[in-house]
Design an enzyme around this catalytic site. Structure first.
Site, PDB file in Angstrom:
ATOM      1  N   ASP A 154     -13.826   2.815  28.252  1.00 34.20           N
ATOM      2  CA  ASP A 154     -13.172   1.992  27.237  1.00 34.20           C
ATOM      3  C   ASP A 154     -14.177   1.144  26.452  1.00 34.20           C
ATOM      4  O   ASP A 154     -15.396   1.280  26.614  1.00 34.20           O
ATOM      5  CB  ASP A 154     -12.100   1.133  27.916  1.00 34.20           C
ATOM      6  CG  ASP A 154     -10.836   0.990  27.088  1.00 34.20           C
ATOM      7  OD1 ASP A 154     -10.932   0.990  25.844  1.00 34.20           O
ATOM      8  OD2 ASP A 154      -9.745   0.868  27.674  1.00 34.20           O
ATOM      9  N   ASP A 214      -4.745   2.220  20.538  1.00 36.25           N
ATOM     10  CA  ASP A 214      -3.803   2.720  21.541  1.00 36.25           C
ATOM     11  C   ASP A 214      -2.470   3.136  20.931  1.00 36.25           C
ATOM     12  O   ASP A 214      -1.918   2.463  20.057  1.00 36.25           O
ATOM     13  CB  ASP A 214      -3.527   1.645  22.593  1.00 36.25           C
ATOM     14  CG  ASP A 214      -4.680   1.477  23.565  1.00 36.25           C
ATOM     15  OD1 ASP A 214      -5.708   2.162  23.394  1.00 36.25           O
ATOM     16  OD2 ASP A 214      -4.541   0.660  24.492  1.00 36.25           O
TER      17      ASP A 214
END
Length: 436
Positions: A154, A214
């Site tokens: 991430d 996202d």
């Protein structure tokens, strides 16, 4: 003073010149988009060993492992809040994983799966647990010791090491090098949110790369937390991005992915999480498949409905997604209709077959007629043939000589596999659509 735009341009030119002769995946993995399951969309931080193993068991029992869903990826919130004070290693939360990560990985391997882990290229993960920035090699060694086959990496708490492609590249390359030094084949999945033009450099150090913030379980609802509508907005991707928002970004990146590079990652699937209709979930899965995104389930598979299973089990679409040696379908045109758009995609498959899809993002059903000269705008010789078109949702087959007609539901998609039938005489061709 050298401007940021100059540095961006310089770095992109450097990548093109330096890597223009590179062929194949950088580490030999990811010759086709990865398939599997990830815990985040459904469970977020509420994970433990039983949730991971129960979903894996359900995937196997439902026959999804046999269809290719092989990676079980555990996302954020798995570790303790501090590293081991003596060794510096990451450690699992003993309340969630009392038997340790290595033991769980072995259970998954024994079931026939590959096991995926999560970390962040920052001081902390997105949920505030220890990240891997400046700890790349010790964390890579730890993952390898545990039997990890996949790393989702991430972008949170990156300490400002972003905003210029070269800076992001170097930060992510450190983990790439560390994983390779372990000697264990580990699929490397960048979750860099599409920042810093990752599609221009991700293929040199990774197997897939996220191209957006996202996903959220909605078809087209706009959300201020996902401010970017196009890939040009590369520095503030946000989250809560709709399916159509992500498709819009991915539509222009088909040339950036393939067997000889890696894959544009549109984020995990939301099918089965309840925020969209059956038709919208069909569109979601169809577009992820033909754009050759990784197909990573993000639901509770143990409670999946028969209709949701029908969607994620579509063998024809999975075969297109996994068709080795072919690239994502390309956006041919995008036409305004009301407040939304009608979009045509096509792409070459093996054996000179083609995938063709028409997406109706409008709020009403439409009748459409799509001509071969539009479908084959990049290969007009194919418009001189007749084609057998198989609908990949109902298996109906029709002969197409000039144009293919379709009734496309609101927020729906019609998708076909075209197989060449014979050479024909040409006619005048045009595009038209009418209200249903």
């Amino acid at each position: 003073m050298i401007s940021i735009s100059f540095l961006n341009c310089f770095f992109l030119v450097f990548l093109f010149l330096f890597f223009s002769d590179v062929h194949g995946s950088y580490n030999g993995l990811g010759l086709k988009p990865q398939m599997g399951w990830n815990s985040w969309n459904k469970y977020a931080c509420d994970i433990d060993e039983s949730i991971i193993l129960n979903n894996a068991k359900a995937i196997k029992e439902e026959g999804l492992l046999d269809l290719g869903y092989e990676y079980i990826v555990m996302d954020d919130c798995w570790s303790k809040h501090e590293r081991n004070a003596t060794t510096g290693r990451l450690e699992a939360n003993p309340d969630k994983f009392p038997n340790g990560i290595g033991s769980m990985a072995k259970k998954l391997h024994d079931m026939g799966f590959k096991f995926g882990m999560y970390s962040s290229a920052g001081k902390y993960t997105c949920a505030g647990f220890p990240g891997s920035l400046n700890h790349e090699q010790i964390d890579a060694d730890t993952f390898a010791d545990w039997g990890v086959d996949y790393l989702k990496y991430d972008n949170c708490f990156n300490e400002g090491k972003s905003g210029v492609p070269l800076i992001s590249y170097e930060r992510y390359k450190r983990m790439s090098d560390a994983l390779n030094k372990t000697g264990r084949p580990i699929f490397y999945s960048l979750c860099q949110w599409g920042e810093d033009f990752v599609w221009n450099w991700g293929n040199t150090i990774a197997n897939s790369w996220r191209i957006s913030g996202d996903i959220f379980d909605t078809f087209s609802r706009k959300d201020v937390r996902c401010p970017c509508e196009t890939i040009e907005c590369f520095a503030l991707q946000g989250d809560h991005c709709s399916v159509m928002n992500i498709i819009s970004k991915a539509s222009f990146l088909s040339s950036k992915a393939g067997m000889n590079s890696g894959w544009n990652d549109l984020d995990s699937l939301e099918v089965g999480n309840g925020g969209m209709s059956f038709e919208e979930y069909k569109t979601h899965f169809t577009m992820w498949a033909i754009l050759k995104s990784p197909l990573i389930l993000g639901n509770d598979v143990s409670s999946m409905s028969p209709m949701d299973k029908l969607i994620v089990s579509n063998k024809e679409l999975i075969s297109i997604n996994q068709d080795i040696g072919t690239n994502p379908a390309a956006l041919i045109w995008k036409k305004k209709y009301g407040d939304e758009y009608i979009e045509l995609f096509s792409g070459r498959l093996s054996n000179n077959d083609w995938v063709v899809a028409v997406l109706n993002a409008a709020s009403e059903p439409l009748k459409m007629g799509i001509h071969l000269s539009d479908i084959f705008v990049d290969a007009l010789g194919n418009a001189e043939h007749d084609w057998l078109a198989t609908d990949l949702w109902n298996n109906n087959v029709k002969l197409v000589s000039d144009r293919i007609r379709a009734n496309v539901a609101s927020h729906g998609v019609q998708v076909w596999r075209f197989q060449q039938y014979k050479v024909k005489n040409t006619n005048d061709k045009f595009f038209s659509f009418n209200k249903h």
